[in-house]
Design an enzyme around this catalytic site. Structure first.
Site, PDB file in Angstrom:
ATOM      1  CB  CYS A 107      -9.047  13.721  30.547  1.00 42.18           C
ATOM      2  SG  CYS A 107     -10.291  12.943  31.474  1.00 42.18           S
ATOM      3  CB  ALA A 108     -12.026  17.411  30.003  1.00 39.34           C
TER       4      ALA A 108
END
Length: 535
Positions: free
Chosen positions: A477-478
């Protein structure tokens, strides 16, 4: 329980994939509308070009369900991800068409569900409004107004079917239809009973969502505080997106009509206001502006407290660790690099002090009606083109106040309970080669680094995850490397990841692990997948 947590973490990570489009929405709509509404003359070349850009932003926003269906399909697929994405697209579109067809059989169309038609058929005005609200048209098809939930359902079901059937073999005469092609056909067929079931079940779900919306609306500042606290409290488990996304991108977060268009979810409403020439500001109860306070002031205050509490001989090293993290936080809003510097060494500080303080930031932003588009400096750029819509004068004193409160709260807790935040202990963070790492893991003396490609960080991460044969899927994810494994007992300890593999923290679940690397995670993920030959 850990197995459920692992599945939720994987699902939450998959939901982050389409977010890049929402970044584009903010820029395209915020900047494009500023020029077309207030600066450029209609009909000029630049006016037409920026109108196209604005419309593209709205297209992304109005078709989020499609992007969620595709993104979740390929993210959760364990292999043949391209085929999974295609199957997700097929299932989503046939699912939507199926709902339209079955509703038509039951007599419901765009005409018969209009408020005027419903009132004419005996509905009260309020009943007609509520019933009409559950219907809409998208992609040229009439059906239920499910928002992103239709994409979530399609993506999850596609990924499940794909992972179950992608390796299926058929008799020789049907061999052409085996494997990935069989998955696509099954997805199309499954969409039929899914559409029929949804036709009967969704009204009850919609009623429940309306109830949640009503609670959020009526709970006032307590609801705002609860949301802000939970958003941070759930972050270590990787499932905080599950409470934020419905509020930000669906009717759970409320609806608003702007220039004749109904927008659902606080982020979509803000984008609608950014595009409106008549809007004079942004909604203040948006469950996002509280981040402005703790991202630009609170966490920097906490970081300064950790710096001041570190031993003097360690402060230079701690500054080298924290200053880039604070810069990243302020620019793009990725807070985990700082949060994980104290979460794993002082969890009580995180959950009992930090999370409630973040909840309080949301409350203060709402009380003082801070109205701004974006909560990190990079994402605030569109505000430069529409400054009259920004109402953040109170932020001028709330930001320094927040810095001071976080600083003294963290400093007091760290010193009072002698919390082992970075720089206060004896342990030294250093990098290590694969040979050195294996030697320490096996209880041997330190080995010398060969400096070869085999000693790269990504190779050592794979070894720490139990080796290539132990790894099933790799995504990110980020800020987190998300990995599912066959045997989680083969995974190295949290200390090994943090001390020798440059990780900021580790979150574990049944046969799954998340390793926090901050903004560098995308590059690390790509290299790990290249080494493992994963698509």
């Amino acid at each position: 329980m850990k197995n459920i947590q692992a599945k939720l973490q994987t699902f939450a990570g998959a939901m982050m994939v389409p977010i890049i489009l929402l970044v584009l929405v903010g820029f395209f709509v915020g900047i494009g509308s500023a020029f077309t509404n207030y600066i450029l003359e209609e009909g000029t070349l630049f006016y037409n070009l920026l109108t196209m850009i604005t419309n593209l932003g709205f297209y992304f926003m109005n078709t989020l369900q499609l992007w969620f269906a595709v993104a979740i399909s390929f993210t959760l697929a364990k292999k043949e991800k391209g085929w999974a994405a295609f199957a997700g697209l097929v299932l989503f579109l046939t699912y939507m068409r199926g709902i339209e067809a079955w509703a038509g059989f039951e007599g419901w169309t765009a005409e018969t569900t209009s408020i005027e038609a419903l009132v004419a058929n005996g509905y009260s005005q309020n009943e007609a409004l509520n019933f009409n609200a559950i219907w809409s048209s998208a992609f040229g098809m009439f059906g239920y107004n499910m928002g992103i939930f239709s994409g979530l359902i399609s993506g999850l079901l596609t990924a499940w079917i794909h992972n179950k059937l992608v390796d299926i073999q058929l008799p020789a005469m049907f061999a052409f239809f085996a494997g990935t092609k069989f998955v696509v056909m099954i997805c199309a067929i499954v969409s039929i009973p899914l559409a029929i079931a949804t036709y009967y079940i969704w009204p009850y779900i919609a009623s429940g969502l309306q109830g949640i919306t009503g609670f959020i609306t009526s709970s006032g500042l307590f609801g705002t505080f609860l949301f802000g606290t939970l958003d941070k409290a759930l972050l270590p488990f990787g499932i905080h997106h599950l409470i934020a996304f419905p509020i930000e991108y669906s009717s759970v977060g409320g609806t608003m009509e702007i220039d004749g268009v109904v927008y659902e979810g606080v982020k979509n409403i803000i984008n609608g206001q950014a595009a409106s020439a008549d809007a004079t500001g942004y909604i203040t109860r948006n469950f996002t502006n509280g981040r402005l306070l703790f991202q630009l002031a609170g966490l920097p205050g906490a970081a300064f407290a950790m710096y001041k509490c570190a031993r003097k001989e360690n402060r230079k090293k701690i500054a080298a660790l924290l200053v880039p993290a604070v810069f990243t936080l302020a620019m793009v809003g990725i807070s985990e690099p700082i949060e994980y510097t104290f979460l794993f060494v002082a969890p009580a500080l995180y959950w009992l002090v930090y999370a409630p303080l973040c909840g309080l930031c949301y409350v203060l932003a709402e009380v003082f009606e801070i109205s701004i588009n974006g909560t990190a400096l990079f994402f605030m750029i569109p505000n430069l083109f529409q400054p009259h819509k920004v109402h953040a004068i109170h932020a001028l004193w709330l930001l320094p106040l927040t810095f001071v409160v976080y600083y003294f709260a963290f400093k007091f807790c760290i010193e009072k309970w002698d919390l082992p935040t970075p720089g206060r202990g004896e342990a030294e963070v250093k990098l290590m080669s694969k040979k050195e790492y294996n030697a320490i893991k096996d209880g041997q003396a330190d080995g010398a680094s060969t400096g070869s490609e085999e000693d790269s960080l990504e190779v050592r991460i794979i070894e720490a995850l139990g080796g290539a044969d132990n790894i099933e899927t790799v995504t990110c994810c980020a800020s987190r490397l998300r990995v599912t494994v066959k045997d989680d007992t083969l995974i190295a300890s949290d200390d090994d990841f943090k001390n020798y593999l440059e990780a900021m923290g580790v979150v574990r679940a049944k046969n799954a692990v998340q390793v926090i690397y901050g903004v560098r995670v995308q590059g690390i993920t790509t290299k790990v997948k290249d080494i493992l030959h994963l698509d």
